[in-house]
Scaffold this motif. Structure first.
Motif, short mmCIF file in Angstrom:
data_model
loop_
_atom_site.label_atom_id
_atom_site.label_comp_id
_atom_site.label_asym_id
_atom_site.label_seq_id
_atom_site.Cartn_x
_atom_site.Cartn_y
_atom_site.Cartn_z
N UNK A 8 58.77 60.40 -8.11
CA UNK A 8 58.88 61.95 -8.32
C UNK A 8 58.66 62.64 -6.71
N UNK A 9 57.73 62.13 -5.92
CA UNK A 9 57.49 62.38 -4.46
C UNK A 9 59.00 62.51 -3.79
N UNK A 10 59.74 61.05 -3.97
CA UNK A 10 60.95 61.11 -3.31
C UNK A 10 62.00 62.07 -3.70
N UNK A 11 61.98 62.34 -5.24
CA UNK A 11 62.98 63.37 -5.47
C UNK A 11 62.80 64.87 -4.83
N UNK A 12 61.54 65.02 -4.85
CA UNK A 12 61.09 66.28 -4.36
C UNK A 12 61.63 66.38 -2.71
N UNK A 13 61.09 65.26 -1.94
CA UNK A 13 61.71 65.15 -0.48
C UNK A 13 63.25 65.15 -0.54
N UNK A 14 63.93 64.64 -1.47
CA UNK A 14 65.52 64.53 -1.57
C UNK A 14 65.83 66.08 -1.48
N UNK A 15 65.47 66.74 -2.50
CA UNK A 15 65.78 68.22 -2.61
C UNK A 15 65.37 69.05 -1.40
N UNK A 16 64.28 68.87 -0.81
CA UNK A 16 63.71 69.58 0.47
C UNK A 16 64.71 68.99 1.51
N UNK A 17 65.00 67.90 1.80
CA UNK A 17 66.19 67.57 2.86
C UNK A 17 67.33 68.04 2.70
N UNK A 18 67.67 68.37 1.36
CA UNK A 18 69.19 68.81 1.26
C UNK A 18 69.17 70.32 1.66
N UNK A 19 68.07 71.11 1.18
CA UNK A 19 67.92 72.50 1.68
C UNK A 19 67.95 72.55 3.26
N UNK A 20 66.96 71.75 3.72
CA UNK A 20 66.86 71.79 5.31
C UNK A 20 68.14 71.67 6.03
N UNK A 21 68.90 70.27 5.42
CA UNK A 21 70.20 70.14 6.23
C UNK A 21 71.23 71.09 6.05
N UNK A 22 71.26 71.90 4.83
CA UNK A 22 72.21 72.93 4.72
C UNK A 22 71.99 74.31 5.66
N UNK A 23 70.26 74.31 5.79
CA UNK A 23 70.20 75.47 6.77
C UNK A 23 69.96 75.28 8.25
N UNK A 24 70.04 73.73 8.37
CA UNK A 24 70.36 73.48 9.96
C UNK A 24 69.09 73.40 10.49
N UNK A 25 67.90 72.94 9.62
CA UNK A 25 66.47 72.69 10.25
C UNK A 25 66.10 71.60 10.49
N UNK A 26 66.25 71.23 11.65
CA UNK A 26 66.28 69.55 11.97
C UNK A 26 64.75 69.17 11.65
N UNK A 27 63.97 69.84 12.15
CA UNK A 27 62.29 69.29 12.16
C UNK A 27 61.91 69.44 10.63
N UNK A 28 62.20 70.46 9.79
CA UNK A 28 61.97 70.41 8.22
C UNK A 28 62.71 69.04 7.59
N UNK A 29 63.66 68.94 8.15
CA UNK A 29 64.47 67.67 7.64
C UNK A 29 63.62 66.46 8.04
N UNK A 30 62.90 66.24 9.20
CA UNK A 30 62.27 65.16 9.65
C UNK A 30 60.87 65.26 8.56
N UNK A 31 60.50 66.43 8.58
CA UNK A 31 59.15 66.29 7.56
C UNK A 31 59.51 65.71 6.16
N UNK A 32 60.74 66.16 5.87
CA UNK A 32 60.97 65.81 4.49
C UNK A 32 61.08 64.10 4.54
#
Length: 415
Positions: free
Chosen positions: A105-129
């Motif tokens: 379930x943590x992975x799934x939350x990280x996946x949604x987080x990565x999707x949001x960060x990628x769409x927003x162009x946020x490299x470092x939030x994507x790395x955090x996910x």
């Protein structure tokens, strides 16, 4: 330990041996557990490697170079390096089934987080996910091996664990081949929730078939026993072989697709499909590595590891000189099969180099050191590509294979 079912008694109180429903139920439960846990692991492996299949899109969208793009792949491996031993210690002392549930379930939350960060162009939030996902990945890997080992009878344990570890290359092939297709249809950030969703789907089968398994062990390794592993020269040699094999494996997985797209001018989808054969052949290689060692070489491990690097070295060194796509695909099949023999064998190999009471600790150590190679390789590979081009990068990768062959020559055989 196999999942238990109540025996079905006949009229005189004895078990019904004719239909043997209890055995059938137990066997099918064990099969379902292996398949479910392997599907969870395959989804995580696809999540892990997927950014490599869309590297040009990531670079253009986020405005980063090859080194930072490589970190998107390497971040999960680097996290696993740091957290593998602590995660193993936790799993030895808690219910690994529930910890695995939390990880999925943590992975799934990280996946949604990565999707949001990628769409927003946020490299470092994507790395955090990706770092959060790396913790989930190493928990699932260690817990999966533990629970699968408990779920089947000893005579079938090696086969079951081999099938589970083959989920890694299966997931890599899935991520490499379908990542560009998902990116073309939904945008490249969609790869993160998509593959996290695969892991979540497998978890449903795993949870149903793993009831009664994963409880805490009473014989968890002590700090002193842990120290004996770290002081063992054979264990460090096995760890070095794991480091080099994972480094070579991740270099080709991370930069092979970009090489085909940039240098041979194939489409991104075609490049991903071709590179997918490299991890895909590992499904056969990892499952068969133990059989090859036991049946062909009479239980010796060193010949398999030596041959693994010996076959891979000349093919990687000559890779950028191969002129046609069919020859490139053939070379990828050979290198992928060869180098994953070492990856498939290393976890059983390192167990045999230590006393039984610290075997699990040795496996956790092997995971940590091996994944260190997986972490470093995409990042250093990207830096070499930026500085000197693909020809030099593949020469460096070939030198890694040569170093592996030299180390394998000095590797000890288990007693």
């Amino acid at each position: 330990m196999a999942p238990q079912r109540d025996a079905v008694a006949d009229g005189d109180g004895s078990a019904d041996r004719g239909s043997a429903p209890a055995t059938t139920d137990r066997d099918w439960t064990a099969y379902g557990l292996v398949v479910g846990s392997a599907l969870v692991s395959a989804g995580m492996a696809a999540y892990e490697i997927a950014p490599a299949s869309v590297t040009p899109l990531v670079r253009d969208s986020l405005g980063v170079g090859s080194t930072l793009a490589g970190l998107l792949v390497g971040a999960m491996f680097g996290t696993a390096v740091v957290t593998s031993l602590p995660a193993g210690a936790v799993l030895d002392r808690t219910d690994s089934r529930r910890v695995m549930a939390a990880a999925v379930f943590t992975l799934f939350v990280a996946g949604v987080w990565g999707w949001v960060a990628g769409r927003a162009g946020g490299y470092w939030p994507l790395i955090a996910s990706r770092i959060v996902a790396g913790v989930a990945y190493v928990v699932v890997w260690n817990a999966g091996i533990d629970i699968v080992s408990r779920a089947v009878e000893p005579a079938h344990r090696a086969t079951a664990v081999g099938v589970f570890t083959a989920s890694g290359p299966l997931g890599f092939a899935l991520g490499q081949s379908t990542g560009p297709l998902l990116a073309a249809r939904f945008g490249w950030p969609a790869i993160f929730p998509a593959y996290a969703g695969v892991a979540l789907a497998g978890f449903g089968l795993f949870w149903h078939t793993s009831r009664g398994l994963g409880g805490a062990r009473a014989d968890a390794p002590t700090l002193g026993e842990f120290g004996t592993v770290l002081r063992s020269r054979p264990v460090w040699i096995a760890g070095g072989l794991g480091f080099l094999s994972y480094a070579l494996y991740l270099f080709v997985n991370s930069w092979g697709s970009s090489y085909l797209a940039d240098q041979i001018e194939l489409s991104l989808a075609a490049s991903g499909a071709i590179i997918a054969v490299f991890p895909a052949v590992g499904v056969l290689s990892r499952v068969s590595s133990g059989v090859l060692s036991d049946r062909v070489f009479g239980g010796r491990r060193r010949p398999v590891v030596l041959g693994s690097f010996g076959v891979a070295a000349p093919l990687v060194l000559a890779f950028t000189r191969l002129g046609s796509v069919p020859v490139v695909v053939g070379a990828l099949l050979c290198v992928g099969f060869a180098i994953q023999l070492t990856i498939g064998l290393s976890f059983s190999y390192v167990r045999e180099l230590v006393d039984a009471n610290v075997a699990a600790t040795a496996v956790a150590f092997q995971t940590s050191v091996g994944l260190a190679g997986a972490f470093v390789s995409p990042i250093v590979g990207g830096a070499v590509v930026d500085a000197a081009g693909f020809d030099v990068a593949f020469l460096v990768a070939g030198a890694i294979a040569v170093a592996g062959a030299v180390l394998a020559w000095w590797a000890p055989e288990p007693a």
